[in-house]
Scaffold this motif. Structure first.
Motif, PDB file in Angstrom:
ATOM      1  N   ASN A   1      -2.375  -7.816   2.530  1.00 42.87           N
ATOM      2  CA  ASN A   1      -2.763  -6.509   2.009  1.00 42.87           C
ATOM      3  C   ASN A   1      -2.995  -6.647   0.510  1.00 42.87           C
ATOM      4  O   ASN A   1      -2.309  -7.428  -0.161  1.00 42.87           O
TER       5      ASN A   1
ATOM      6  N   HIS B   1      -7.485   0.070  -1.313  1.00 41.91           N
ATOM      7  CA  HIS B   1      -6.628  -0.890  -0.623  1.00 41.91           C
ATOM      8  C   HIS B   1      -7.343  -1.491   0.587  1.00 41.91           C
ATOM      9  O   HIS B   1      -8.168  -0.847   1.239  1.00 41.91           O
TER      10      HIS B   1
ATOM     11  N   LEU C   1      -3.900  -4.033  -3.010  1.00 41.41           N
ATOM     12  CA  LEU C   1      -4.123  -2.709  -3.580  1.00 41.41           C
ATOM     13  C   LEU C   1      -4.664  -2.877  -4.997  1.00 41.41           C
ATOM     14  O   LEU C   1      -4.051  -3.562  -5.818  1.00 41.41           O
TER      15      LEU C   1
ATOM     16  N   ILE D   1       0.830  -1.205   0.000  1.00 38.77           N
ATOM     17  CA  ILE D   1       0.000   0.000   0.000  1.00 38.77           C
ATOM     18  C   ILE D   1       0.865   1.255   0.000  1.00 38.77           C
ATOM     19  O   ILE D   1       0.785   2.084  -0.904  1.00 38.77           O
TER      20      ILE D   1
END
Length: 558
Positions: free
Chosen positions: A377, A361, A379, A243
């Protein structure tokens, strides 16, 4: 009656946390306190807001205070580290401990400070009931080999920080850096090392560059606002952040943080980036003997927010969005912290005029049991929802990181980390060169950039407090980058890792020895095997099998 007293102590403790000792001085993102608190969080001893780094000194002191009341859960090395960090953050720790009830969260008194926990020495230090000022030098020298090249590097500078009352804080961190005798030829775009920008005349057979950081902040306990020029990261990742990472050179940014309740946190930032795209209308090109060119870059800005929710104690969910935009003026709608930035241009009818580059994100952190941490994570740079739902070959640009870390799973002080990152083609790029997800041409996200993936397995072990060994294997693959117009062509998406392909396999050993406060002796060895189908991307001296070595001695953080 005892339960009532206990409840009163806990209530008083939480009220004091929200109303006192609130200065915001961010520690350097390289500081090893972040790793220590992260380990304590994974062990389940304290709870850390891991999604945004660096931490502030007062936040660190609060967590050290909690740990000091849970010493029975620490092993010998961890206790030695705790004592070490208490003396490092003694001023803040003392503020926390003297303004909190005798019986905090663990309901056991804080042990008296030992000799090893006394305040650490600095070049200049002044504290009183309202004001604190600390000054320390930064010095370092080192030598390294990269393939067939070798040379020395050095840096010097100063770090100073101060606070006034319970609300105001400021700091300056400056270093002047140099690399000489061959190693300056190494391009650090394809490495996790911080980005650098060299300007002006260079020394013979070398380069020199500066790193200037600073901040001024106001804190009111459950939130703070600051103006910074520094490195910071959003999301979880030990070997890069999808991110927002600390790869790009530091840039000026406004930061706003809120934590009104334990189960919710909010972050916002607005940054001033450098596009590296010359504005020919504003620039002046002179050809006289005593006159020089005056070149101006097209202004470039970055706005982002992040919402973090904790529905249950062991689970954290993150959602946010961001946008990079350019133009002569700051757009006021991007100064609204809670805004949905990605689709602002559509809503305002500025798609063909402003055309900001927006991203979505998401992230998740989960601890199924103490000592084990799972994180991820993702994005989205471009997402075609309708085509995705209808299975019509959508052109989605996204990158993600998945990882797990175990602490003390096999033996005390032995940690194991496994992390994989994949960034699909075109991510972080944009059809307008002024709105790429970059600053000074370095990615704001993961350092590997688009059309690449990274797999890393690492074992960390501490024999004693000052000595740490890390052994790792890393596989890094990176494909090509065609003209950006093909990314918007509407045809089939490019295959992941389309050529020309670069492959890098690394086996490494890092040794870190920290005998005194801010004194660091680092040594590392790595064996690399690199091939690249692009003859211009990787210098010849790095290709093939190579043994690489470096050693450095420093005081302070580079």
């Amino acid at each position: 009656m005892n339960n009532i007293k206990t409840l009163i102590h806990v209530i008083l403790f939480n009220i004091l946390i929200l109303t006192t000792y609130s200065q915001t001085i961010y520690e350097p993102i390289e500081a090893d306190i972040h790793e220590y608190l992260d380990r304590m969080n994974i062990k389940g001893i304290v709870h850390i807001d891991t999604e945004v780094k660096p931490f502030t000194r007062i936040y660190i002191a609060e967590k050290l205070f909690e740990l000091s009341n849970n010493r029975s859960t620490l092993n010998k090395v961890e206790i030695e580290e705790l004592n070490w960090f208490i003396s490092e953050y003694f001023y803040e720790f003392q503020k926390v401990s003297t303004t909190s009830p005798t019986l905090p969260l663990s309901l056991s008194p804080v042990p008296p400070l030992s000799h090893s926990q006394t305040p650490r020495w600095r070049v200049f230090s002044y504290t009183d009931s309202l004001f604190q000022l600390q000054i320390s030098p930064i010095l370092g020298v080192g030598y390294k080999t990269v393939g067939n090249e070798n040379g020395r590097f050095q840096f010097w500078g100063i770090r100073t920080f101060g606070t006034y009352g319970d609300n105001f804080g400021a700091y300056i961190h400056f270093t002047d850096n140099g690399e000489y005798n061959g190693i300056h030829k190494v391009d650090n775009f394809l490495s996790p090392d911080k980005g650098r920008k060299t300007i002006g005349a260079q020394v013979t057979n070398g380069i020199e560059f500066s790193d200037v950081r600073g901040s001024i902040s106001y804190d009111w306990g459950w939130g703070n606002i600051s103006l910074n020029k520094d490195y910071f990261s959003w999301g979880n990742g030990y070997y890069g952040n999808t991110i927002l990472s600390a790869k790009a050179p530091s840039y000026t940014h406004l930061r706003f943080t809120l934590k009104p309740v334990d189960w919710f946190r909010f972050y916002y930032t607005h940054g001033w980036l450098t596009s590296n795209v010359i504005d020919s209308l504003r620039s002046q090109f002179n050809y006289g003997i005593y006159e020089s060119d005056a070149e101006f870059f097209i202004p470039k800005y970055y706005a982002a927010n992040l919402f973090v929710f904790e529905p249950v104690e062991s689970l954290e969910l993150m959602i946010g969005n961001s946008a990079v935009y350019s133009g002569d003026n700051i757009r006021p709608e991007f100064l609204l912290p809670f805004m949905f930035f990605k689709y602002l241009d559509r809503d305002l009818g500025k798609g063909s005029v402003e055309d900001a580059n927006g991203q979505l994100h998401f992230g998740v952190n989960y601890k199924p049991v103490d000592q084990l941490f799972l994180y991820g994570n993702i994005l989205f740079d471009v997402i075609e929802i309708n085509k995705t739902l209808e299975a019509e070959n959508p052109n989605n640009w996204f990158g993600f990181t998945l990882g797990t870390k175990g602490v003390n799973l096999i033996a005390d002080n032995l940690d194991i980390t496994l992390e994989y990152t994949r960034i699909n083609p075109w991510v972080y790029e944009h059809k307008k060169s002024t709105t790429t997800y970059k600053h000074l041409d370095y990615s704001l996200g993961h350092w590997i950039g688009q059309n690449a993936d990274l797999l890393r397995v690492q074992l960390d072990y501490k024999f004693m407090r000052p000595l740490k060994f890390s052994v790792y294997y890393q596989r890094f693959r990176k494909g090509g980058l065609k003209d950006i117009s093909e990314g918007y062509g509407g045809g089939e998406a490019e295959e992941f890792l389309y050529g020309p392909l670069r492959k890098e396999n690394t086996v490494g050993l890092d040794i870190k020895y920290y005998p005194f406060h801010e004194v660091y002796l680092n040594a590392n060895y790595k064996y690399t095997n690199i091939s690249d189908e692009d003859p211009l991307r990787t210098p010849d001296f790095q290709l093939g099998s190579n043994h690489n070595f470096s050693i450095s001695l420093s005081y302070g953080f580079r």
